[in-house]
Every structure is written in C-alpha cells, then in structure tokens.
Scaffold this motif. Structure first.
Motif, PDB file in Angstrom:
ATOM      1  N   UNK A 286      93.325 -22.711 -17.523  1.00  0.00           N
ATOM      2  CA  UNK A 286      93.928 -21.578 -16.820  1.00  0.00           C
ATOM      3  C   UNK A 286      95.426 -21.552 -17.079  1.00  0.00           C
ATOM      4  N   UNK A 287      96.045 -22.724 -17.016  1.00  0.00           N
ATOM      5  CA  UNK A 287      97.491 -22.809 -17.256  1.00  0.00           C
ATOM      6  C   UNK A 287      97.824 -22.342 -18.672  1.00  0.00           C
ATOM      7  N   UNK A 288      97.042 -22.752 -19.649  1.00  0.00           N
ATOM      8  CA  UNK A 288      97.274 -22.363 -21.040  1.00  0.00           C
ATOM      9  C   UNK A 288      97.201 -20.846 -21.185  1.00  0.00           C
ATOM     10  N   UNK A 289      96.177 -20.219 -20.587  1.00  0.00           N
ATOM     11  CA  UNK A 289      96.018 -18.763 -20.665  1.00  0.00           C
ATOM     12  C   UNK A 289      97.160 -18.063 -19.934  1.00  0.00           C
ATOM     13  N   UNK A 290      97.537 -18.574 -18.782  1.00  0.00           N
ATOM     14  CA  UNK A 290      98.634 -18.008 -18.001  1.00  0.00           C
ATOM     15  C   UNK A 290      99.928 -18.022 -18.819  1.00  0.00           C
ATOM     16  N   UNK A 291     100.230 -19.155 -19.411  1.00  0.00           N
ATOM     17  CA  UNK A 291     101.451 -19.274 -20.207  1.00  0.00           C
ATOM     18  C   UNK A 291     101.414 -18.341 -21.420  1.00  0.00           C
ATOM     19  N   UNK A 292     100.246 -18.191 -22.020  1.00  0.00           N
ATOM     20  CA  UNK A 292     100.099 -17.284 -23.157  1.00  0.00           C
ATOM     21  C   UNK A 292     100.357 -15.839 -22.740  1.00  0.00           C
ATOM     22  N   UNK A 293      99.780 -15.437 -21.614  1.00  0.00           N
ATOM     23  CA  UNK A 293      99.896 -14.047 -21.164  1.00  0.00           C
ATOM     24  C   UNK A 293     101.298 -13.693 -20.655  1.00  0.00           C
ATOM     25  N   UNK A 294     101.953 -14.658 -20.021  1.00  0.00           N
ATOM     26  CA  UNK A 294     103.195 -14.333 -19.334  1.00  0.00           C
ATOM     27  C   UNK A 294     104.423 -15.063 -19.887  1.00  0.00           C
ATOM     28  N   UNK A 295     104.329 -15.589 -21.080  1.00  0.00           N
ATOM     29  CA  UNK A 295     105.446 -16.353 -21.661  1.00  0.00           C
ATOM     30  C   UNK A 295     106.707 -15.504 -21.795  1.00  0.00           C
ATOM     31  N   UNK A 296     106.555 -14.210 -22.043  1.00  0.00           N
ATOM     32  CA  UNK A 296     107.713 -13.337 -22.246  1.00  0.00           C
ATOM     33  C   UNK A 296     108.258 -12.750 -20.952  1.00  0.00           C
ATOM     34  N   UNK A 297     107.653 -13.052 -19.843  1.00  0.00           N
ATOM     35  CA  UNK A 297     108.043 -12.455 -18.570  1.00  0.00           C
ATOM     36  C   UNK A 297     109.041 -13.371 -17.865  1.00  0.00           C
ATOM     37  N   UNK A 298     110.271 -12.886 -17.722  1.00  0.00           N
ATOM     38  CA  UNK A 298     111.318 -13.693 -17.079  1.00  0.00           C
ATOM     39  C   UNK A 298     111.157 -13.803 -15.577  1.00  0.00           C
ATOM     40  N   UNK A 299     110.320 -12.939 -14.993  1.00  0.00           N
ATOM     41  CA  UNK A 299     110.164 -12.926 -13.549  1.00  0.00           C
ATOM     42  C   UNK A 299     109.189 -13.996 -13.055  1.00  0.00           C
ATOM     43  N   UNK A 300     108.359 -14.508 -13.942  1.00  0.00           N
ATOM     44  CA  UNK A 300     107.343 -15.486 -13.526  1.00  0.00           C
ATOM     45  C   UNK A 300     107.721 -16.883 -13.953  1.00  0.00           C
TER      46      UNK A 300
END
Length: 81
Positions: free
Chosen positions: A67-81
């Motif tokens: 889950x962490x791997x997918x989360x980081x993949x999806x939101x890596x470019x988001x500075x808010x998260x």
C-alpha cells in the motif's frame, strides 16, 4: 413553463396529482442537501470505523509495504501530502 422529463421514467403519481405541479414547483430539496441517503452513507462508514476499531488498528499495524509503495507512486509529485 417547466420542462417535462425526457426519456424513460416511471410514473409515481397519478395524472391528477402531477397536474398540480405543471406550473408550480414542488419544494422537496435536492439529493445533495441533507437527503437521507447522502447522510446515511457516511454515518454508516463512521460506525464501521468505530465498530471495527479501525483507527487504533491502523496505528498499531502501520501501512502495509504494498500500500505504501502504491501511495508513494500515486502521490510522489504532490507537495501537500
């Protein structure tokens, strides 16, 4: 004055009752403004969270690696998260 519904729809009232609202608005509210279904769904989600102790379980279990791997993949470019 008011546009009749288009397409296939089921008749839920008699013609006599429907005729009353040909030129009047039936003030019932909208589905997003305190509609019982739109209020019931999030309340049930909160109930499930409480019943299954999900917040405490999350704090002790942590985030699963997949889950962490997918989360980081999806939101890596988001500075808010």
């Amino acid at each position: 004055m008011f546009q009749k519904p288009r397409g296939n729809y089921k008749k839920v009232v008699s013609d006599r009752i429907a005729a009353k609202f040909d030129n009047e608005v039936l003030w019932l509210g909208l589905s997003y403004s305190a509609h019982p279904v739109s209020c019931a769904a999030p309340l049930e989600v909160l109930k499930i969270h409480e019943d299954e102790n999900m917040i405490a379980n999350k704090k002790t279990a942590g985030i699963k690696p997949a889950v962490k791997k997918q989360y980081l993949f999806l939101f890596a470019d988001n500075d808010l998260l």
